[in-house]
Design an enzyme around this catalytic site. Structure first.
Site, PDB file in Angstrom:
ATOM      1  N   GLU A 134       0.855  -1.186   0.000  1.00  0.00           N
ATOM      2  CA  GLU A 134       0.000   0.000   0.000  1.00  0.00           C
ATOM      3  C   GLU A 134       0.888   1.231   0.000  1.00  0.00           C
ATOM      4  O   GLU A 134       1.946   1.256   0.638  1.00  0.00           O
ATOM      5  CB  GLU A 134      -0.913   0.026   1.230  1.00  0.00           C
ATOM      6  N   ASP A 233       3.529  -4.066  -7.754  1.00  0.00           N
ATOM      7  CA  ASP A 233       4.190  -4.172  -6.450  1.00  0.00           C
ATOM      8  C   ASP A 233       5.691  -4.419  -6.583  1.00  0.00           C
ATOM      9  O   ASP A 233       6.507  -3.696  -5.996  1.00  0.00           O
ATOM     10  CB  ASP A 233       3.554  -5.296  -5.622  1.00  0.00           C
ATOM     11  N   HIS A 290      -8.039  -2.090   0.520  1.00  0.00           N
ATOM     12  CA  HIS A 290      -6.944  -1.115   0.554  1.00  0.00           C
ATOM     13  C   HIS A 290      -6.298  -0.971   1.927  1.00  0.00           C
ATOM     14  O   HIS A 290      -5.474  -0.073   2.125  1.00  0.00           O
ATOM     15  CB  HIS A 290      -7.372   0.252   0.011  1.00  0.00           C
TER      16      HIS A 290
END
Length: 336
Positions: A134, A233, A290
């Protein structure tokens, strides 16, 4: 009277317990089903799911699966994760009330049954490291779950909140309030976040403890592979963060499995993200989308489902050793 009581409940649900130390522990019971949850004035957890999280998910065009994951009575009683515990800082492990309300073992909500193993096929790796970062400006959260490829069980969890290195405190506070304030975990982020360099160091110790990495070898993972929901990522964000944090890209971030590509080739249908995969498979979303730790657990549930239905998780991307910016995508049919 009824309208006044409803207004009181709405007002209560909007109070952030992380900013008001007047709340004592019993207040947690009243707040346990809101998006702002506390353990006490200095002890936070991940938020509970909203009622919509337990609503029926629309199923895919294929016939419904009989997969038993998350269908036991124990799993039906979802409990929020104690985020101080994931950082090794929970001080209430001897408090029965705390243990009753908050989860300290994510493997309990990711259990599999013997029937789930009947169609499972042999895998190229013994372990999968499911990761979902995140943070857009800098990485804010670094959660990883180890999944045993043979048993499909969750082995362990690594979870760290990450403090940006190139931002002012004012910018960080605004950033965190916008990202985690609505989820009610901004306080625990400030209490536990550490620089990315330290996160990597602690992560490597954790990998070594599980015999998944050895710094004295070539630096790659031992019989394990990262699983991501997209290429961003590992392909993009981790290298960017390494530059910002002034560290070399660890060699174990050279290859990975993009679950979107494996999903596309196995089911013959496209899913652009985690929520789409879960909806198509009829898997209910748990926790808060999230919040990295919750997303990682939900992606893990998709991985378990796919393994139980006979999918083989193969590498989908590999970085060039001569030029780290060059990435070879190994599936011809892939999400672009």
């Amino acid at each position: 009277m009824a309208s006044a009581f409803s207004a009181f409940r709405v007002s209560l649900s909007r109070i952030s317990p992380f900013r008001d130390t007047r709340f004592s522990y019993p207040a947690t019971l009243a707040l346990a089903h809101t998006k702002r949850i506390m353990c006490n004035s200095s002890h936070s957890v991940s938020p509970s799911p909203s009622p919509s999280d337990f609503s029926s998910s629309s199923s895919s065009s294929s016939s419904p699966s009989t997969f038993s994951l998350m269908e036991t009575s124990e799993n039906a009683r979802w409990r929020p994760m104690c985020l101080y515990y994931t950082h090794g800082k929970c001080t209430k492990m001897d408090d029965p009330a705390h243990l009753e309300i908050f989860n300290h073992d994510c493997s309990k909500e990711l259990r599999v049954a013997a029937a789930d193993l009947e169609r499972k096929k042999s895998q190229e790796f013994n372990f999968f490291l499911v990761i979902d970062l995140e943070g857009k400006v800098e990485i804010l959260e670094f959660p990883i779950l180890i999944v045993d490829a043979k048993t499909m069980e969750v082995v362990d969890l690594f979870h760290r909140f990450v403090r940006p290195t190139k931002m002012s405190e004012q910018a960080i506070n605004k950033y965190i309030e916008g990202k985690y304030g609505e989820l009610g975990v901004d306080r625990v982020w400030h209490d536990t976040a550490i620089p990315f360099k330290q996160v990597v160091e602690e992560f490597e110790v954790w990998l070594a403890e599980h015999d998944l990495w050895d710094k004295d070898t070539d630096g790659g993972l031992n019989d394990a592979a990262f699983v991501t929901c997209g290429n961003w990522d590992i392909k993009t964000k981790i290298p960017e963060q390494c530059v910002v944090s002034n560290i070399n890209l660890p060699p174990y971030f050279m290859e990975w499995i993009n679950l979107k590509d494996v999903y596309l080739n196995f089911y013959g249908r496209e899913a652009r993200g985690m929520v789409s995969m879960m909806r198509q498979c009829g898997i209910k979303l748990m926790g808060s989308h999230h919040l990295g730790i919750d997303d990682t657990k939900n992606i893990t549930r998709v991985v378990q489902r796919m393994l139980s239905e006979g999918a083989v998780l193969k590498l989908t991307a590999r970085r060039s050793k001569s030029n780290m910016r060059n990435v070879e995508f190994l599936f011809k049919n892939r999400i672009k």
